[in-house]
Design a protein around this motif. Sequence first.
Motif, PDB file in Angstrom:
ATOM      1  N   GLU A 172       3.607  -5.265  -7.791  1.00 38.71           N
ATOM      2  CA  GLU A 172       4.739  -4.591  -8.460  1.00 38.71           C
ATOM      3  C   GLU A 172       4.980  -4.642  -9.859  1.00 38.71           C
ATOM      4  O   GLU A 172       5.024  -5.848 -10.562  1.00 38.71           O
ATOM      5  CB  GLU A 172       5.940  -4.834  -7.673  1.00 38.71           C
ATOM      6  N   GLU A 192       3.975   0.615  -7.818  1.00 38.92           N
ATOM      7  CA  GLU A 192       3.604  -0.421  -6.864  1.00 38.92           C
ATOM      8  C   GLU A 192       4.938  -1.134  -6.172  1.00 38.92           C
ATOM      9  O   GLU A 192       4.974  -2.406  -6.192  1.00 38.92           O
ATOM     10  CB  GLU A 192       2.495  -1.413  -7.083  1.00 38.92           C
ATOM     11  N   LEU A 193       6.049  -0.318  -6.093  1.00 35.13           N
ATOM     12  CA  LEU A 193       7.195  -1.113  -5.812  1.00 35.13           C
ATOM     13  C   LEU A 193       7.120  -1.750  -4.330  1.00 35.13           C
ATOM     14  O   LEU A 193       6.694  -1.337  -3.593  1.00 35.13           O
ATOM     15  CB  LEU A 193       8.363   0.004  -5.827  1.00 35.13           C
TER      16      LEU A 193
END
Length: 313
Positions: free
Chosen positions: A222, A216-217
């Motif tokens: 993230e 989930e950058l």
Amino acid sequence: MREISGFFDEPTWKRLAGRVKEQHWPQGALYVVATPIGNLGDLSVRAWHALMQCDVIAAEDTRASRTLLDAWGVTTPLLAAHRHNEASAAQGIIERLARGERVGLISDAGAPAVSDPGARVVREVRQAGYPVIPIPGPSAVIAALMASGATSDENPAFVFAGFSPSKASARQQWLRQWLAVPAPVVFFESPHRLPAVLQDLAQLCEPQREVTIARELTKRFEQVVTLSVAQASEWLASDSQHGQGEFVLIVHEAPRKAQDGGDAVEPSTLALLDALLESLSVRDAARVAAKATGIARDVLYALALERKRRDGK
């Protein structure tokens, strides 16, 4: 937290936008624009202006792209350019360029033509003699590398392998080839295949070799962790959240001693490895050779990987 709202005051924004507008924006050109991989704020001012300047934007998914463009106030018309119509889309784009139009090219997220549709459009536009102007921006590969520590200024090399194969046997062979490269290996992975991939890495790598899991950058949840391949499956199973989202994996370079150990190994040991590889896996050949010679297994494992790759065994 330092107050930064002044940056977005109208005079500041107008001054910055004005300087970008004064740059060179040729007509009859394809603008290949990187878009955010999750965070709307990652669109650059230059990318925003390019999309505003274009007469039309070719998008992988017009509905997904319209959400981004609406957020930035971009009203440029969209046309579809995805993997199922890329050939016809390329010809339509070339016709527009011949009329002197500016055409933008975007994918759902990140850089078009890099693990996303667009490469064919770029090739055909270049072959037709029209300029292709890249507008760089967000990249999941670079973002993951930035947070991993897998590279350095002394040794910045890495390889990007794309997506792993879905079938187990093909994926394991694919991993063997990439893991033999003396550099960090970056690839994308899907949530449903992640457990199997981590198990493959545990079988194919020495236990202490490190892997970075980035999920989930740039998004709210993230997460970037670096651990040994021996610990990775346990980490994944420890929390149901760990298996959700979009993933970038980085398998760090094998320990340096494992790659440099060849000079200190006797020819007889190399001959033994070659003989074992005729009938055993790399892992088993290294294990047997370590017992027979007393040499560290990780050294022999790296040598066996390299010799198998070189000889195509």
